[in-house]
Structure formats: C-alpha cells, structure tokens
Design a protein around this motif. Structure first.
Motif: not given
Length: 317
Positions: A300, A302, A230, A245, A242-243, A85, A232
């Motif tokens: 969330r 990141w 997520t 969850e 992949r995220p 991502v 990177d």
C-alpha cells in the motif's frame, strides 16, 4: 495541593490528551482543538465543582473522548463532501526532520501515558508520540470503524483504559464496550509477521532510487502485483481521486509524475514513525508518502498532498 500545583498537574495532562485525540481523529489540528475544548470546559467549572473531582486527568480524558466521539459522528458527512479520498494527517519525526534526516542520538519519547509537562509546543504534532498505534496502516483501518468502535479500541487496546472508564465516555455498559473493542479488533484483522525498521527502510530506499531513475521495471519488482496507491489532495492540488490498483499501473503513474515534475527532490524520512518518502520542490514539501510492506514488497502507498495536512512538515531547517 495548592492552586498552582493543581493547575500544573492539570495542564500536564495535555500531551496525553493530544495523543488520545490524534488516534481518535487522525488529525493533529483537530486533536488539539478537541483538547482545548476539554480544557475550556474544565476551567469553566465552578471552583467548588473542580475541587470535588478526584481525578482531573480521568475527567479530562472522558470529556476529550466525548468531544472526539461527537466529531467522529459528524465526520462522515464532512468526508462525503471531501474531494477525493480522505487520509489521516501524516506526522514527521521532528528530531530527524530538523536535522536533515541524520540520525540524532537523543532520549526516546515518553510513552503516551507518561509525563508530558505543561509546555505546549506551537505545533500539536510535536506532542504526539510516534509508535505503532499511529502507523498510517492502522490509522486507515481505524477510519473504517464506527465512532464507538474506534473509541473503545483506542482507549482500551492502545491506552489500556479499563472498560468501566470507557463506558463513561460512550454512555454504554462495560460489557457493551468490550463487544465494541472486540468488533474493532476483527476489523484490524490478523497481525502479519512484523517487518523490521531496517527492512522497511531498505525497501523504501530502493523505491526512491527506482523512482528517481524512472525505472518502471524496478518499481514493478518492488510493488506487490495487487498493490494499491491512494492519494489525498483534498481538492486543493491535482492528484488521482480514486485509488490506483496494481503494481504495474502504480509504477507507470509514479514515473509519469516524475516526468511532469522536474526538480522534484525525494527524501527518506520517517512518516508516523516508520520509513517513508517526502517529495519536495523548491524547498516546499509537496507530498508525504507512507508505505505498507510485506514480504519485501510494497502493498500500500498513501500519498498525502493536501497542503493543510502538511503544515507540520514546513519547519525543516
């Protein structure tokens, strides 16, 4: 005005342009390249043509916007080749970062539209004003917009440019630009009850403590049951592609990371202007984590691990 004064005034637009370009592209490096390209085009004009331009700042903004629009158009193909991502480049609070996280009382940053001066720091991230328009949560939403929607939204809703000027960037009518901005606002969605910086910092601090203690139960309590993480890595470092969850799965993943990385140091630092965490090992920043928080829980996460996106974090003293 004479040539020296004119050149200084034109160069003084740089900070504003970098701020616009970063919000359009999500990358400080690409933003600086876009602005450099715009300046190259300006100085490539014949002297007589430059003198005919009544507002060099408006001209440079239009050209920078068009360059960013072209880059956004080609970004989709580049992102399809990206490993995992793609997340926007995170920005440090330079004063905080270089003083080890201590609060330093200094004049606040100028607004994006304010005077930037002609100085050009080595790191383009130093020129970017940290406010709600660069929060990771919004930048990620901007990634879901079409290039035209993003340009219309950023220029109008963030920088308050009139639609007549935006029309010149997009090559569309003012009414069409209004529709694009309205469509972009719908993507942003309903604004939730704001979370104060103090409340955000408290939640992030508790996450840090629970992570350091490898306390899965505490982490689960701090994470929304439907939370999403997520990461990177850009294919350059190991990370999930992949995220992840669910609060319970994220908590287990975070503890597993701690088990596999002895000596990992967690630091509370501002990330794009809001409280976040930085993971450092042997003095090297490995991960920068941004959080979205609602009702006292993390919704969330990141995690940016791509080393190319962490260059601005390599200057702590």
């Amino acid at each position: 005005m004479d040539g020296t004064t004119g050149a200084a005034a034109v160069d003084g637009e740089r900070r504003q342009l970098v701020n616009v370009a970063y919000r359009l592209l999500g990358s400080a490096t690409e933003a600086e390249d876009a602005v450099q390209d715009a300046y190259a085009r300006w100085y490539g004009l014949p002297n007589g043509r430059r003198e005919e331009i009544e507002s060099p700042g408006a001209w440079l903004t239009t050209v920078t916007g068009r360059i960013c629009l072209d880059l956004l158009g080609s970004a989709r193909a580049r992102r399809e080749r990206y490993v995992g991502v793609w997340l926007p480049e995170p920005l440090p609070d330079r004063i905080e970062w270089e003083h080890g996280g201590r609060v330093v009382h200094a004049p606040g940053p100028a607004s994006p539209a304010g005077p930037g001066g002609s100085a050009s720091p080595t790191d383009p991230a130093d020129q970017i004003v940290l406010d709600e328009s660069v929060a990771m949560a919004l930048l990620v939403v901007l990634e879901s917009m079409t290039p035209a929607e993003r340009v219309a939204f950023v220029l109008h809703d963030v920088f308050r440019y009139p639609f007549a000027e935006i029309a010149g960037v997009l090559g569309r009518s003012s009414s069409a630009c209004k529709q694009l901005a309205a469509s972009a606002r719908r993507r942003v969605g309903v604004v939730r009850t704001p979370v104060t910086a103090a409340d955000r910092a408290e939640v992030v601090r508790h996450v840090k403590q629970a992570w350091e203690n490898k306390d899965i139960a505490a982490l689960v309590g701090l994470l929304d049951p439907d939370a999403v993480m997520t990461a990177d890595g850009g294919g350059m470092v190991g990370t999930v592609l992949r995220p992840v969850e669910g609060g319970a799965r994220i908590a287990q993943y975070m503890v597993a990371i701690a088990d596999r990385a002895p000596g990992l140091e967690l630091l509370e630092r501002s990330v794009n202007g809001v409280p976040g965490l930085v993971a450092r090992r042997d003095g090297v920043v490995m991960t920068v984590a941004a959080f979205d928080i609602a009702d006292g829980q993390v919704t969330r996460i990141w995690a940016i691990r791509n080393p190319e996106k962490l260059r601005s974090w390599a200057r702590e003293q």
